[in-house]
Enzyme design. Sequence first.
Site, short mmCIF file in Angstrom:
data_model
loop_
_atom_site.label_atom_id
_atom_site.label_comp_id
_atom_site.label_asym_id
_atom_site.label_seq_id
_atom_site.Cartn_x
_atom_site.Cartn_y
_atom_site.Cartn_z
N CYS A 149 95.68 41.53 11.40
CA CYS A 149 94.95 41.69 10.14
C CYS A 149 95.38 40.71 9.04
CB CYS A 149 95.07 43.13 9.65
SG CYS A 149 96.74 43.78 9.73
N HIS A 242 94.61 43.33 2.32
CA HIS A 242 95.79 42.46 2.37
C HIS A 242 95.54 41.24 1.47
CE1 HIS A 242 97.23 44.98 5.45
NE2 HIS A 242 97.23 44.18 6.49
N1 LIG Z 1 95.60 49.30 10.88
C1 LIG Z 1 95.28 48.01 10.78
O1 LIG Z 1 94.96 47.49 9.68
C2 LIG Z 1 95.27 47.12 12.00
C3 LIG Z 1 94.71 45.85 11.86
C4 LIG Z 1 94.66 45.02 12.98
C5 LIG Z 1 95.17 45.43 14.16
N2 LIG Z 1 95.73 46.67 14.29
C6 LIG Z 1 96.22 47.05 15.62
O2 LIG Z 1 95.29 48.00 16.15
C7 LIG Z 1 96.00 48.93 16.99
C8 LIG Z 1 95.78 50.33 16.47
O3 LIG Z 1 96.32 50.45 15.15
P1 LIG Z 1 96.10 51.73 14.24
O4 LIG Z 1 96.55 51.33 12.91
O5 LIG Z 1 94.71 52.25 14.42
O6 LIG Z 1 97.12 52.78 14.92
P2 LIG Z 1 97.10 54.39 14.92
O7 LIG Z 1 96.40 54.89 13.72
O8 LIG Z 1 98.51 54.80 15.15
O9 LIG Z 1 96.21 54.79 16.23
C9 LIG Z 1 96.68 54.59 17.54
C10 LIG Z 1 95.68 55.10 18.57
O10 LIG Z 1 96.25 54.89 19.89
C11 LIG Z 1 96.19 56.12 20.60
N3 LIG Z 1 97.32 56.23 21.52
C12 LIG Z 1 98.64 56.32 21.19
N4 LIG Z 1 99.38 56.46 22.33
C13 LIG Z 1 98.51 56.48 23.37
C14 LIG Z 1 98.66 56.62 24.78
N5 LIG Z 1 99.85 56.78 25.36
N6 LIG Z 1 97.54 56.58 25.55
C15 LIG Z 1 96.31 56.44 25.00
N7 LIG Z 1 96.11 56.32 23.65
C16 LIG Z 1 97.19 56.33 22.86
C17 LIG Z 1 96.23 57.21 19.56
O11 LIG Z 1 95.67 58.40 20.10
P3 LIG Z 1 96.17 59.89 19.71
O12 LIG Z 1 95.52 60.25 18.39
O13 LIG Z 1 95.67 60.71 20.85
O14 LIG Z 1 97.67 59.85 19.62
C18 LIG Z 1 95.35 56.59 18.47
O15 LIG Z 1 94.00 56.81 18.78
C19 LIG Z 1 97.47 48.50 16.94
O16 LIG Z 1 97.73 47.68 18.05
C20 LIG Z 1 97.57 47.72 15.65
O17 LIG Z 1 98.62 46.80 15.67
C21 LIG Z 1 95.77 47.53 13.23
#
Ligand SMILES: NC(=O)c1ccc[n+]([C@@H]2O[C@H](COP(=O)([O-])OP(=O)(O)OC[C@H]3O[C@@H](n4cnc5c(N)ncnc54)[C@H](OP(=O)(O)O)[C@@H]3O)[C@@H](O)[C@H]2O)c1
Length: 350
Positions: A149, A242
């Site tokens: 991001c 950001h």
């Molecule tokens: N937030 C941002 O601005 C942003 C920007 C760019 C990229 N990213 C990337 O996008 C990805 C997700 O980020 P996020 O911020 O959305 O994280 P998050 O809110 O923590 O969400 C993580 C997701 O992954 C699932 N998950 C966790 N452990 C799992 C497992 N063992 N098997 C299957 N599913 C699983 C969770 O499901 P449950 O609810 O069932 O636990 C949840 O749906 C990351 O790689 C992050 O680096 C984030």
Amino acid sequence: MNAKMPVGVLGATGAVGQKFIKLLEQHPWFEVTEVAASERTSGKLYGDAVSWKQITPIPESVRPLEVKPCKPELKCRIVFSGLDASVAGPIEEEFARAGYVVLSNSKNHRLDEDVPLVIPEVNPDHMGLIPIQRRNRNSTGYMVTNANCTTMFLAMALGPIHKAFTVEKVFMVSMQAVSGAGYPGVPSLDILGNVIPYIGGEEEKVEIETRKILGTFNGKTVDLAPFPVSAQCNRVAVEDGHTESVSIKLARKTSAGEIADLLRNFIGLPQQLQLPSAPENSYIIMEAQDRPQPRFDVNRAKGMATLVGRIRPCSIFDYKLTLMGHNTVRGAAGASILNAELLKAQGLLE
Ligand SMILES: NC(=O)c1ccc[n+]([C@@H]2O[C@H](COP(=O)([O-])OP(=O)(O)OC[C@H]3O[C@@H](n4cnc5c(N)ncnc54)[C@H](OP(=O)(O)O)[C@@H]3O)[C@@H](O)[C@H]2O)c1
């Protein structure tokens, strides 16, 4: 009748996953028919499983879907992934090997030699890695990734500038919103009234991903752009958006006005192809000296543009400027959706 393509969302309950659900609600080409997440939530109905944090309600069509495990048994060809990076690597690979098209937000495969890391305005030709990836991995499926991001807004702004004036050095300091850490993310007592001058792995990602995106596809792989990028990343008490303070050294002489005009007048492939999520202008030049600001500007162009302000001479490098963008929209889910739209327009979702 043109039926919409059914799509799945992996990690559908997370911050990025929710943004996918929200942005795809009225999508003219894609329809969410499958949602998947961890063992913690699978088996539940989406509406019961998710801790919904969007300002619009959960779409009625998604609320009753059963959350499935992240196994390649979903009834769709395309999956958008907002999976946690601790698990995304093998799961996304398994889906691609099983014939799915995977559009990923995670860091895990961004730097794989045969995986495109694409911003449609900047390096759509890197989609040329797809046939190579399919051959290497002996699959009809494949993975396409979008930038981290913070990388997103830097690489997006540098794209046209590098093409016109050849970037030689980049120095960037970021002020990153808390939503970038997912949900529940940074504990409130750590971030309220505070700045945290460290985000694990972020600086390394910005420094290398920018060079891959601005690199050259040589028909087999991507040669990294030859210039160094130095990044310093900070978490600040901002909800979304950001901000990046950037200094650049250029090989060719220009002026602040010329850089502003170049970005202001930019028309890229997303606009030419009229992709549904493409902003009318990918770069919004802000004239006021104190803009862009996340509170007021983050939702401009529905969060899909890079906002650019304060283009001015730099006494160490050549120019400095301020960038800002919506980290979970253009910096995550919106970027994946735009990539999927580009794939469809190029006939790569057949
Ligand atoms: N937030 C941002 O601005 C942003 C920007 C760019 C990229 N990213 C990337 O996008 C990805 C997700 O980020 P996020 O911020 O959305 O994280 P998050 O809110 O923590 O969400 C993580 C997701 O992954 C699932 N998950 C966790 N452990 C799992 C497992 N063992 N098997 C299957 N599913 C699983 C969770 O499901 P449950 O609810 O069932 O636990 C949840 O749906 C990351 O790689 C992050 O680096 C984030």
